[in-house]
Design a protein around this motif. Structure first.
Motif, mmCIF file in Angstrom:
data_model
loop_
_atom_site.group_PDB
_atom_site.id
_atom_site.type_symbol
_atom_site.label_atom_id
_atom_site.label_comp_id
_atom_site.label_asym_id
_atom_site.label_seq_id
_atom_site.Cartn_x
_atom_site.Cartn_y
_atom_site.Cartn_z
ATOM 1 N N LYS A 1 0.840 -1.205 0.000
ATOM 2 C CA LYS A 1 0.000 0.000 0.000
ATOM 3 C C LYS A 1 0.876 1.256 0.000
ATOM 4 O O LYS A 1 0.620 2.203 -0.746
ATOM 5 C CB LYS A 1 -0.928 -0.004 1.222
ATOM 6 C CG LYS A 1 -1.868 1.170 1.269
ATOM 7 C CD LYS A 1 -2.795 1.087 2.469
ATOM 8 C CE LYS A 1 -3.702 2.305 2.508
ATOM 9 N NZ LYS A 1 -4.594 2.275 3.660
ATOM 10 N N ARG A 2 1.923 1.264 0.813
ATOM 11 C CA ARG A 2 2.813 2.438 0.884
ATOM 12 C C ARG A 2 3.547 2.639 -0.441
ATOM 13 O O ARG A 2 3.710 3.773 -0.896
ATOM 14 C CB ARG A 2 3.807 2.269 2.040
ATOM 15 C CG ARG A 2 4.688 3.458 2.242
ATOM 16 C CD ARG A 2 3.851 4.699 2.621
ATOM 17 N NE ARG A 2 4.669 5.870 2.491
ATOM 18 C CZ ARG A 2 4.287 7.001 1.917
ATOM 19 N NH1 ARG A 2 3.071 7.159 1.465
ATOM 20 N NH2 ARG A 2 5.114 8.005 1.814
ATOM 21 N N PHE A 3 3.991 1.546 -1.057
ATOM 22 C CA PHE A 3 4.667 1.625 -2.357
ATOM 23 C C PHE A 3 3.741 2.245 -3.400
ATOM 24 O O PHE A 3 4.117 3.171 -4.118
ATOM 25 C CB PHE A 3 5.128 0.227 -2.779
ATOM 26 C CG PHE A 3 5.778 0.164 -4.134
ATOM 27 C CD1 PHE A 3 7.024 0.733 -4.346
ATOM 28 C CD2 PHE A 3 5.148 -0.470 -5.191
ATOM 29 C CE1 PHE A 3 7.630 0.676 -5.592
ATOM 30 C CE2 PHE A 3 5.747 -0.542 -6.442
ATOM 31 C CZ PHE A 3 6.991 0.039 -6.640
ATOM 32 N N GLN A 4 2.496 1.745 -3.461
ATOM 33 C CA GLN A 4 1.529 2.289 -4.408
ATOM 34 C C GLN A 4 1.213 3.748 -4.099
ATOM 35 O O GLN A 4 1.081 4.573 -5.007
ATOM 36 C CB GLN A 4 0.239 1.456 -4.390
ATOM 37 C CG GLN A 4 0.408 0.092 -5.004
ATOM 38 C CD GLN A 4 -0.843 -0.754 -4.866
ATOM 39 O OE1 GLN A 4 -1.704 -0.514 -4.013
ATOM 40 N NE2 GLN A 4 -0.950 -1.766 -5.708
ATOM 41 N N GLN A 5 1.102 4.093 -2.812
ATOM 42 C CA GLN A 5 0.836 5.478 -2.435
ATOM 43 C C GLN A 5 1.970 6.394 -2.876
ATOM 44 O O GLN A 5 1.727 7.518 -3.311
ATOM 45 C CB GLN A 5 0.627 5.589 -0.927
ATOM 46 C CG GLN A 5 -0.700 5.073 -0.450
ATOM 47 C CD GLN A 5 -0.806 5.076 1.075
ATOM 48 O OE1 GLN A 5 0.193 4.987 1.787
ATOM 49 N NE2 GLN A 5 -2.037 5.145 1.565
ATOM 50 N N SER A 6 3.206 5.916 -2.765
ATOM 51 C CA SER A 6 4.357 6.727 -3.173
ATOM 52 C C SER A 6 4.309 7.032 -4.668
ATOM 53 O O SER A 6 4.525 8.174 -5.088
ATOM 54 C CB SER A 6 5.669 6.016 -2.827
ATOM 55 O OG SER A 6 5.795 5.884 -1.438
#
Length: 188
Positions: free
Chosen positions: A136-141
């Protein structure tokens, strides 16, 4: 007007300079027939079509008819696999090796579609298995980079994305480009 692509275009300074030279060569073209000539190009990293399309989109916005000429067979194949040549009325080839992240043009307000694109196209491309939270954090970045381009570019042509996975190097190059700038993310 003929615009010449360099011999090798990679995700490095020389590759971006090659595309910048194409942009310089095209300066002032209006309502003309423009050929982007690949006759000297032996290698073109597929993700670099996003910044190249910044030039193509500008030319098309200035009423130029843009075509790609003298593509060598290997380059033609990879650019069909990553869907770029579809923008030039050539058929898409299926990427059986799954090494490309398809070229896509997004409208500035298409954040939801960009997020769906990431979910459907990025995985299996050398990205390591991650926890749900890290995924999720990777996609948010990546989404934040997209949003930054959408907010600050004000590009009438949209935002261009694509990627190339190099399995032997364990590297994924993913590019987000707009008329105001280019960002390449290297995943090692």
């Amino acid at each position: 007007m003929k615009l010449n692509i360099g011999t090798t275009v990679r995700s490095d300074c020389a590759g971006f300079n090659s595309i910048a030279r194409v942009a310089e060569q095209s300066h002032g073209a209006f309502s003309d027939s423009v050929e982007v000539d690949f006759s000297c190009c032996d290698f073109f990293e597929a993700n670099m079509v996003a910044p190249l399309y910044v030039v193509v989109a500008r030319l098309r916005n200035e009423l130029n008819d843009v075509s790609l000429v003298n593509l060598k067979p290997a380059l033609d194949t990879i650019l069909r696999k990553n869907h770029f040549l579809n923008k030039f009325q050539k058929t898409v080839l299926i990427d059986t090796n799954q090494t490309t992240v398809p070229f896509k043009v997004f409208k500035l307000q298409a954040g939801e579609q960009f997020f769906e694109y990431l979910e459907s196209c990025m995985y299996g491309k050398g990205i390591p298995v991650m926890s749900k939270a890290l995924t999720k954090r990777f996609q948010q970045s990546l989404f934040e980079i997209f949003q930054n381009a959408a907010i600050h570019s004000r590009s009438i042509s949209g935002i261009f994305t694509c990627g190339q996975f190099f399995p032997q190097k364990h590297r994924l190059n993913f590019t987000i480009a707009d008329a105001g700038g280019v960002l390449v993310i290297h995943k090692m």
